[in-house]
Design a protein around this motif. Structure first.
Motif, mmCIF file in Angstrom:
data_model
loop_
_atom_site.group_PDB
_atom_site.id
_atom_site.type_symbol
_atom_site.label_atom_id
_atom_site.label_comp_id
_atom_site.label_asym_id
_atom_site.label_seq_id
_atom_site.Cartn_x
_atom_site.Cartn_y
_atom_site.Cartn_z
ATOM 1 N N HIS A 81 50.894 36.443 39.481
ATOM 2 C CA HIS A 81 49.760 35.898 39.099
ATOM 3 C C HIS A 81 49.626 35.083 37.828
ATOM 4 O O HIS A 81 50.344 35.405 36.855
ATOM 5 C CB HIS A 81 48.668 37.119 38.776
ATOM 6 C CG HIS A 81 48.290 37.808 40.174
ATOM 7 N ND1 HIS A 81 49.081 38.788 40.738
ATOM 8 C CD2 HIS A 81 47.217 37.532 41.050
ATOM 9 C CE1 HIS A 81 48.233 39.382 41.842
ATOM 10 N NE2 HIS A 81 47.448 38.549 42.112
ATOM 11 N N ARG A 86 47.172 32.235 35.423
ATOM 12 C CA ARG A 86 45.705 31.809 35.057
ATOM 13 C C ARG A 86 45.579 30.401 33.967
ATOM 14 O O ARG A 86 46.630 30.643 33.231
ATOM 15 C CB ARG A 86 45.103 32.910 34.549
ATOM 16 C CG ARG A 86 43.717 32.878 34.087
ATOM 17 C CD ARG A 86 42.672 33.950 33.898
ATOM 18 N NE ARG A 86 41.529 33.688 33.384
ATOM 19 C CZ ARG A 86 40.329 33.923 33.800
ATOM 20 N NH1 ARG A 86 40.318 34.385 35.146
ATOM 21 N NH2 ARG A 86 39.187 33.410 33.597
ATOM 22 N N THR A 94 47.559 46.493 41.153
ATOM 23 C CA THR A 94 46.397 46.853 40.500
ATOM 24 C C THR A 94 46.404 46.734 38.893
ATOM 25 O O THR A 94 47.482 46.522 38.406
ATOM 26 C CB THR A 94 45.820 48.225 40.957
ATOM 27 O OG1 THR A 94 46.792 48.966 40.352
ATOM 28 C CG2 THR A 94 45.550 48.221 42.405
ATOM 29 N N TRP A 113 43.718 39.467 31.595
ATOM 30 C CA TRP A 113 42.588 39.096 32.349
ATOM 31 C C TRP A 113 42.556 40.060 33.655
ATOM 32 O O TRP A 113 43.765 40.703 34.087
ATOM 33 C CB TRP A 113 42.731 37.639 33.317
ATOM 34 C CG TRP A 113 43.728 37.315 33.883
ATOM 35 C CD1 TRP A 113 43.724 37.045 35.306
ATOM 36 C CD2 TRP A 113 44.959 36.789 33.652
ATOM 37 N NE1 TRP A 113 44.819 36.809 35.959
ATOM 38 C CE2 TRP A 113 45.757 36.711 34.850
ATOM 39 C CE3 TRP A 113 45.875 36.812 32.332
ATOM 40 C CZ2 TRP A 113 47.251 36.446 34.922
ATOM 41 C CZ3 TRP A 113 47.063 36.384 32.474
ATOM 42 C CH2 TRP A 113 47.758 36.280 33.990
ATOM 43 N N SER A 114 41.528 40.200 34.356
ATOM 44 C CA SER A 114 41.366 40.871 35.655
ATOM 45 C C SER A 114 40.176 40.264 36.296
ATOM 46 O O SER A 114 38.954 39.956 35.842
ATOM 47 C CB SER A 114 40.943 42.289 35.308
ATOM 48 O OG SER A 114 40.868 42.954 36.643
ATOM 49 N N GLY A 115 40.437 39.564 37.505
ATOM 50 C CA GLY A 115 39.601 38.914 38.416
ATOM 51 C C GLY A 115 39.086 37.706 37.628
ATOM 52 O O GLY A 115 39.819 36.816 37.012
ATOM 53 N N ASP A 116 37.657 37.578 37.298
ATOM 54 C CA ASP A 116 37.367 36.333 36.472
ATOM 55 C C ASP A 116 37.203 36.573 35.259
ATOM 56 O O ASP A 116 37.036 35.740 34.334
ATOM 57 C CB ASP A 116 35.890 36.048 37.255
ATOM 58 C CG ASP A 116 35.986 35.385 38.653
ATOM 59 O OD1 ASP A 116 37.085 34.995 39.019
ATOM 60 O OD2 ASP A 116 34.972 35.524 39.422
ATOM 61 N N GLU A 117 37.337 37.625 34.608
ATOM 62 C CA GLU A 117 36.992 38.166 33.131
ATOM 63 C C GLU A 117 38.598 37.905 32.539
ATOM 64 O O GLU A 117 39.555 38.384 32.914
ATOM 65 C CB GLU A 117 36.619 39.362 33.307
ATOM 66 C CG GLU A 117 35.247 39.640 33.960
ATOM 67 C CD GLU A 117 34.246 39.164 33.130
ATOM 68 O OE1 GLU A 117 34.201 38.909 31.746
ATOM 69 O OE2 GLU A 117 33.502 38.671 34.038
#
Length: 103
Positions: A6, A8, A40, A60-64
């Protein structure tokens, strides 16, 4: 060690904050999670060294996303004295010097 895949882009406001705290004055605009592969939980991308024995990370996690200044991982490799882990204290998963092995 198999790294998490992942990545970002660093939000502009957090990029400015991280650059102000940066020891080098340079922070990449995009990061990849430096933890071992995981499905996760939070992702952590290294931004730059901060004060002594700390570094700035994008968490980060998802959009945050948020800027986190975390203490360096104090664990060193028993197989290679003096080789330290390049992650942060109490991180999940393996240390950066661990060999890739099935979990």
């Amino acid at each position: 060690m198999t790294r998490c895949a992942h990545g970002r882009r660093v939000p502009l406001d957090l990029l400015r904050q991280a650059t102000e705290r940066s020891s080098s004055g340079h922070v990449d605009r995009a990061v990849q999670c430096q933890l071992s592969e995981h499905r996760t939980g939070d992702h952590y991308g290294f931004l730059d060294d901060a004060e002594y024995a700390t570094a700035s990370w994008l968490r980060w996690s998802g959009d945050e996303a948020e800027l986190a200044v975390l203490a360096d991982c104090p664990v060193t490799s028993a197989g290679a004295p003096g080789e330290g882990c390049c992650l942060f204290e109490a991180h999940d998963g393996r240390h950066t010097w661990d060999e890739e092995r099935s979990e």
